[in-house]
Design an enzyme around this catalytic site. Structure first.
Site, PDB file in Angstrom:
ATOM      1  N   ASP A 125      -2.467   6.166  -6.784  1.00  0.00           N
ATOM      2  CA  ASP A 125      -1.397   6.761  -7.599  1.00  0.00           C
ATOM      3  C   ASP A 125      -0.912   5.720  -8.596  1.00  0.00           C
ATOM      4  OD1 ASP A 125      -0.055   5.951  -4.714  1.00  0.00           O
ATOM      5  OD2 ASP A 125       1.142   5.314  -6.424  1.00  0.00           O
ATOM      6  N   GLU A 163      -7.336   4.531   6.753  1.00  0.00           N
ATOM      7  CA  GLU A 163      -7.957   3.413   6.037  1.00  0.00           C
ATOM      8  C   GLU A 163      -9.006   2.682   6.876  1.00  0.00           C
ATOM      9  OE1 GLU A 163      -4.375   2.149   2.968  1.00  0.00           O
ATOM     10  OE2 GLU A 163      -4.248   1.530   5.043  1.00  0.00           O
TER      11      GLU A 163
HETATM   12  N1  ADE Z   1       0.399   2.618  -1.397  1.00  0.00           N
HETATM   13  C1  ADE Z   1      -0.210   3.521  -2.192  1.00  0.00           C
HETATM   14  N2  ADE Z   1       0.570   3.846  -3.234  1.00  0.00           N
HETATM   15  C2  ADE Z   1       1.722   3.133  -3.097  1.00  0.00           C
HETATM   16  C3  ADE Z   1       2.922   3.060  -3.841  1.00  0.00           C
HETATM   17  N3  ADE Z   1       3.111   3.786  -4.932  1.00  0.00           N
HETATM   18  N4  ADE Z   1       3.895   2.230  -3.395  1.00  0.00           N
HETATM   19  C4  ADE Z   1       3.711   1.500  -2.263  1.00  0.00           C
HETATM   20  N5  ADE Z   1       2.598   1.538  -1.519  1.00  0.00           N
HETATM   21  C5  ADE Z   1       1.611   2.355  -1.927  1.00  0.00           C
END
Ligand code: ADE
Length: 230
Positions: free
Chosen positions: A198, A11
């Site tokens: 996601d 990142e």
């Molecule tokens: N960072 C990226 N996706 C995530 C998720 N599903 N839960 C926690 N942190 C995250």
């Protein structure tokens, strides 16, 4: 001086590549890269994952660099059907979803004996981020809403639904609220900028590696352009 925190090397790597006049200081297993980014004086650091790492990192930025504000950039899981992979969420406010003192009458997420349920992000930083998004990532949809953080990678539809019902969160991640908490205690402004990797559901662990790079690219682009205009 602006503090910029990303949880993972991926990142912050692209941000560090763009810096000039860099000096590095190491503390608490974190490397703090001080220099300029598009003309703005910044300290960029990889905090490590989770709330404790993130809070420690923010406190070091305050103590050592007397930062005027902190921006947390990175990726997150979407909690809203409108918010798709690659989209950006700017925090209106943030809270720790795994704080639970319900047994003492506090709402879930409320830290006992603190005077706020959630930490409010800085409106000026958010307005600048919003404006810059339209300029540099016009193809990306930008949302402003609550970020919920906890020491948990959310990859379960039941947990996701629980976060939505209880907090009306826009996205979930593992550091933002801890950084906000530290910023609040020190009286400095903050903003969380997260690109969606996601959907925080049963497909999250498959989507995450696929879309991580694209999501990081979006948040980095935005941050670089913000520095130029600060
Ligand atoms: N960072 C990226 N996706 C995530 C998720 N599903 N839960 C926690 N942190 C995250």
């Amino acid at each position: 001086m602006l503090g910029i925190i990303g949880a993972m090397d991926e990142e912050v790597a692209k941000i560090k590549e763009q810096m000039d006049n860099v000096k590095v200081m190491s503390k608490a297993a974190m490397d703090f890269y001080e220099g300029t980014l598009n003309g703005k004086e910044v300290v960029v650091v990889r905090s490590g994952i989770g709330k404790v790492n993130a809070a420690m990192c923010a406190q070091i930025l305050v103590d050592t660099y007397e930062v005027e504000a902190v921006i947390n950039t990175g990726i997150a899981g979407s909690l809203n059907a409108q918010i798709d992979i690659g989209d950006i969420v700017l925090s209106t406010d943030t809270l720790e979803h795994d704080m639970d003192a319900v047994a003492f009458g506090y709402p879930v997420g409320q830290i006992p004996r603190m005077d706020t349920l959630s930490f409010e992000a800085d409106e000026k930083l958010r307005a600048l981020a919003k404006k810059v998004c339209g300029e540099v990532v016009p193809e990306v949809s930008v949302f402003e809403g609550r970020v919920v953080s906890g020491d948990q990678f959310v990859s379960d539809k039941g947990k996701k639904d629980w976060l939505v019902e209880n907090f009306n969160g826009y996205c979930t991640e593992m550091e933002g609220a801890a950084i906000a908490h530290a910023a609040y205690l020190n009286g400095i402004p903050f903003l969380i900028i997260r690109a969606i990797s996601d959907k925080a559901d049963d497909s999250a662990s498959m989507d995450y590696p696929t879309f991580e790079a694209q999501a990081i690219e979006h948040s980095v682009k935005l941050l670089l352009a913000m520095c130029e205009q600060m």
